[in-house]
Design a protein around this motif. Structure first.
Motif, PDB file in Angstrom:
ATOM      1  N   ALA A 154       0.575  -0.760  -0.474  1.00 15.57           N
ATOM      2  CA  ALA A 154       0.378  -0.397  -0.114  1.00 15.57           C
ATOM      3  C   ALA A 154       0.723   1.097   0.656  1.00 15.57           C
ATOM      4  N   LEU A 155       1.914   1.687   0.673  1.00 17.53           N
ATOM      5  CA  LEU A 155       2.977   2.660   0.789  1.00 17.53           C
ATOM      6  C   LEU A 155       3.436   2.675  -0.732  1.00 17.53           C
ATOM      7  N   LEU A 156       3.769   1.538  -1.290  1.00 17.41           N
ATOM      8  CA  LEU A 156       4.304   1.899  -2.336  1.00 17.41           C
ATOM      9  C   LEU A 156       3.278   2.178  -3.472  1.00 17.41           C
ATOM     10  N   LEU A 157       1.797   2.110  -3.426  1.00 15.04           N
ATOM     11  CA  LEU A 157       1.028   2.406  -4.239  1.00 15.04           C
ATOM     12  C   LEU A 157       0.338   3.704  -3.915  1.00 15.04           C
ATOM     13  N   SER A 158       0.985   4.368  -3.180  1.00 11.35           N
ATOM     14  CA  SER A 158      -0.150   5.554  -1.883  1.00 11.35           C
ATOM     15  C   SER A 158       0.313   6.644  -3.345  1.00 11.35           C
ATOM     16  N   THR A 159      -0.704   7.509  -3.117  1.00 10.38           N
ATOM     17  CA  THR A 159      -0.262   8.698  -4.704  1.00 10.38           C
ATOM     18  C   THR A 159       0.637  10.010  -3.514  1.00 10.38           C
ATOM     19  N   SER A 160      -0.542  10.196  -2.815  1.00  8.87           N
ATOM     20  CA  SER A 160      -0.311  11.453  -2.823  1.00  8.87           C
ATOM     21  C   SER A 160       0.804  11.515  -1.080  1.00  8.87           C
ATOM     22  N   LEU A 161       1.579  12.539  -0.708  1.00 10.29           N
ATOM     23  CA  LEU A 161       2.436  12.256   0.110  1.00 10.29           C
ATOM     24  C   LEU A 161       1.549  12.027   1.869  1.00 10.29           C
ATOM     25  N   ALA A 162       0.547  12.924   2.345  1.00  5.67           N
ATOM     26  CA  ALA A 162      -0.015  12.716   3.030  1.00  5.67           C
ATOM     27  C   ALA A 162      -0.119  10.153   3.797  1.00  5.67           C
ATOM     28  N   VAL A 163      -0.856  10.653   2.314  1.00  8.35           N
ATOM     29  CA  VAL A 163      -1.075   8.759   2.558  1.00  8.35           C
ATOM     30  C   VAL A 163      -0.359   8.636   3.519  1.00  8.35           C
ATOM     31  N   ALA A 164       1.076   9.091   2.300  1.00  2.35           N
ATOM     32  CA  ALA A 164       2.345   7.699   2.294  1.00  2.35           C
ATOM     33  C   ALA A 164       2.526   8.389   3.909  1.00  2.35           C
ATOM     34  N   ALA A 165       3.189   8.985   4.538  1.00  5.55           N
ATOM     35  CA  ALA A 165       3.320   9.435   5.829  1.00  5.55           C
ATOM     36  C   ALA A 165       2.624   8.719   6.716  1.00  5.55           C
ATOM     37  N   ARG A 166       0.975   9.203   6.750  1.00  5.79           N
ATOM     38  CA  ARG A 166       0.792   8.089   7.287  1.00  5.79           C
ATOM     39  C   ARG A 166       0.224   6.538   7.595  1.00  5.79           C
ATOM     40  N   VAL A 167       0.869   6.009   6.284  1.00  4.70           N
ATOM     41  CA  VAL A 167       1.151   4.387   6.044  1.00  4.70           C
ATOM     42  C   VAL A 167       2.223   4.225   6.750  1.00  4.70           C
ATOM     43  N   VAL A 168       3.684   5.694   7.130  1.00  5.84           N
ATOM     44  CA  VAL A 168       4.697   4.574   7.559  1.00  5.84           C
ATOM     45  C   VAL A 168       4.333   4.832   9.316  1.00  5.84           C
ATOM     46  N   VAL A 169       3.845   5.717   9.708  1.00  3.52           N
ATOM     47  CA  VAL A 169       3.557   5.748  10.512  1.00  3.52           C
ATOM     48  C   VAL A 169       3.021   4.620  11.610  1.00  3.52           C
ATOM     49  N   ILE A 170       2.224   3.843  10.590  1.00  2.00           N
ATOM     50  CA  ILE A 170       0.913   3.152  10.574  1.00  2.00           C
ATOM     51  C   ILE A 170       2.214   2.070  11.128  1.00  2.00           C
ATOM     52  N   MET A 171       3.069   1.558  10.094  1.00  4.08           N
ATOM     53  CA  MET A 171       3.845   0.420   9.672  1.00  4.08           C
ATOM     54  C   MET A 171       4.675   0.695  11.504  1.00  4.08           C
ATOM     55  N   ILE A 172       5.100   1.667  12.125  1.00  4.35           N
ATOM     56  CA  ILE A 172       6.010   2.179  12.521  1.00  4.35           C
ATOM     57  C   ILE A 172       5.280   1.295  13.885  1.00  4.35           C
ATOM     58  N   PHE A 173       3.680   1.822  14.477  1.00  7.16           N
ATOM     59  CA  PHE A 173       2.946   1.788  15.001  1.00  7.16           C
ATOM     60  C   PHE A 173       2.715   0.099  15.256  1.00  7.16           C
ATOM     61  N   PHE A 174       2.179  -0.419  14.237  1.00  5.97           N
ATOM     62  CA  PHE A 174       2.115  -1.925  14.094  1.00  5.97           C
ATOM     63  C   PHE A 174       3.425  -3.267  14.832  1.00  5.97           C
ATOM     64  N   LEU A 175       4.456  -1.978  14.765  1.00 13.32           N
ATOM     65  CA  LEU A 175       5.616  -2.575  14.773  1.00 13.32           C
ATOM     66  C   LEU A 175       5.899  -3.093  16.679  1.00 13.32           C
ATOM     67  N   VAL A 176       5.019  -2.463  16.925  1.00 13.50           N
ATOM     68  CA  VAL A 176       4.631  -2.806  18.910  1.00 13.50           C
ATOM     69  C   VAL A 176       3.281  -2.948  19.259  1.00 13.50           C
ATOM     70  N   SER A 177       2.132  -3.009  18.429  1.00  9.42           N
ATOM     71  CA  SER A 177       0.998  -2.882  18.643  1.00  9.42           C
ATOM     72  C   SER A 177       0.864  -4.894  18.328  1.00  9.42           C
ATOM     73  N   ALA A 178       1.250  -4.663  16.919  1.00  6.27           N
ATOM     74  CA  ALA A 178       1.449  -6.299  16.917  1.00  6.27           C
ATOM     75  C   ALA A 178       1.539  -7.689  18.391  1.00  6.27           C
ATOM     76  N   PRO A 179       2.616  -7.183  18.534  1.00  8.40           N
ATOM     77  CA  PRO A 179       3.214  -8.525  19.493  1.00  8.40           C
ATOM     78  C   PRO A 179       2.515  -8.091  20.821  1.00  8.40           C
ATOM     79  N   THR A 180       2.270  -6.969  21.286  1.00  5.19           N
ATOM     80  CA  THR A 180       1.200  -7.271  22.232  1.00  5.19           C
ATOM     81  C   THR A 180      -0.102  -8.103  22.142  1.00  5.19           C
ATOM     82  N   GLY A 181      -0.769  -7.331  21.519  1.00  5.08           N
ATOM     83  CA  GLY A 181      -1.964  -8.495  21.154  1.00  5.08           C
ATOM     84  C   GLY A 181      -1.538  -9.843  21.171  1.00  5.08           C
TER      85      GLY A 181
END
Lengths: 170, 115, 93
Positions: B55-82
């Motif tokens: 999805a990061l590779l397919l995103s067209t605008s910078l706002a969307v790509a930045a949010r996907v990167v932030v979601i990925m960084i938080f996913f590194l923490v939240s996935a093992p927590t669950g």
């Protein structure tokens, strides 16, 4: 000003900076109004919670402030490990040859945050799940167990990650 | 440029499909909650992370790509927590892990059963 | 090509989520149901991100971000509730 007062002040400032960074991330604007509300909110919340955010007994700044480049390198390496162990996991699921077992071992990392990140990374890669973390004693459910000896199991499960993490934190 | 990005995204989406199907198979194949959690993390972590990269590779605008990167960084923490919350719940309720029959074990060399 | 891939992956997420719901209905113990729920919540997160990228709207991704950060609170509440129920004297299933 004695040492504990100074240490409290440093912890308070770091907590406020972290809260302000999260505020800027979520609000996404640099207008004066939202900026002032963010700064006031960060100061109030930091004055209430800095004792929980950074514990009093943490030895020094080095025990919780990561080296930024090493941290970025570690998260990239973690993604590579994720794909590597996922591949082994996929083959194991398809062939059915597994050996799940619970192993116990100790870690050599000293700060609480580094231990937490280590157990989090162990859970993140498929094939190993941290069940419990007491001080430096980890209980891990390991899917491809080859040995129950504590030191050998620790080397096989966390050795490579611990080597990288020791560069990030103390 | 666009074509290269789309081909890379296709590669990551294909790996997401492969790992996701493997995780679902493992979720139904293994008999106890710990093994199901291990196999389910294949679908719940690796496949989802591949989807994020695609999805990061397919995103067209910078706002969307930045949010996907932030979601990925938080996913590194939240996935093992669950996963850890569920595994800790099973461990605290006294559940012992399943052991496969001897002929199907992989590479276990020690003699004694208990560590 | 781009929209086709994003749509296909959304359908894949939905298909995997249906199997997870099946596991949740079948699961013999409550731990099995919680395992299915963790996988289901990750799949929902992936679906939200794909939807936001396809519609190209940052607002949808904000929803996904908050779901990502606070998603584990649900498991925590359910696990705590089940633990309290078991420790009241009922034996675990």
């Amino acid at each position: 000003m004695d040492t504990s007062r100074l240490w409290s002040l440093i912890r308070f400032i770091i907590t406020a900076i972290a809260l302000l960074a999260v505020w800027l991330l979520f609000s996404g604007s640099l207008e004066p109004f939202s900026l002032i509300i963010g700064i006031v909110g960060a100061l109030v919340i930091a004055s209430l919670t800095y004792n929980e955010f950074i514990a009093q007994h943490d030895a020094s700044l080095r025990s919780f402030l990561p080296r930024p480049f090493a941290l970025a390198a570690f998260s990239f390496i973690l993604v590579l490990y994720l794909y590597q162990s996922s591949w082994f996991m996929l083959l194991a699921v398809l062939s059915g040859r597994v050996n799940p077992r619970i192993v116990h071992f100790r870690t050599r990392l000293r700060s609480d945050l580094a231990r937490m990140v280590l157990s989090n990374s162990i859970t993140f890669t498929p094939g190993t799940i941290t069940l419990d973390l007491n001080d430096d004693h980890l209980t891990v459910h390991w899917f491809f167990c080859t040995t129950s000896h504590a030191r050998a199991a620790g080397d096989a499960v966390k050795g490579r990650m611990e080597k990288h993490l020791r560069k990030v934190w103390l | 440029m666009t074509l290269a990005r789309e081909l890379l995204a296709l590669l990551f989406f294909a790996s997401a499909v492969i790992f996701g199907i493997g995780g679902i198979i493992g979720l139904f194949r293994f008999p106890d909650p710990y093994s199901r959690l291990q196999a389910g993390s294949l679908c719940g972590t690796t496949a989802i992370f591949s989807i994020f990269i695609g999805a990061l590779l397919l995103s067209t605008s910078l706002a969307v790509a930045a949010r996907v990167v932030v979601i990925m960084i938080f996913f590194l923490v939240s996935a093992p927590t669950g996963s850890h919350i569920v595994a800790r719940f099973a461990w605290n309720s006294g559940l012992q892990p399943w052991k496969p029959p001897l002929s199907r074990r992989s590479g276990y060399t020690d003699r004694q059963d208990e560590p | 090509m781009r929209l086709l891939m994003l749509d296909a992956m959304q359908w894949f997420c939905i298909a995997c989520a249906l199997f997870c719901v099946l596991r949740m209905l079948l699961g013999p113990t409550s731990a099995d149901r919680l395992v299915a729920l963790t996988v289901l919540s990750s799949l929902v997160l992936g679906f939200l991100v794909l939807r936001g990228v396809r519609e190209n709207r940052a607002l949808y991704l904000d929803v996904a971000l908050v779901y990502d950060i606070f998603g584990f609170l649900g498991f925590l509440a359910i696990a705590r509730f089940l633990k309290d129920k078991f420790s009241d004297g009922d034996s675990p299933e």
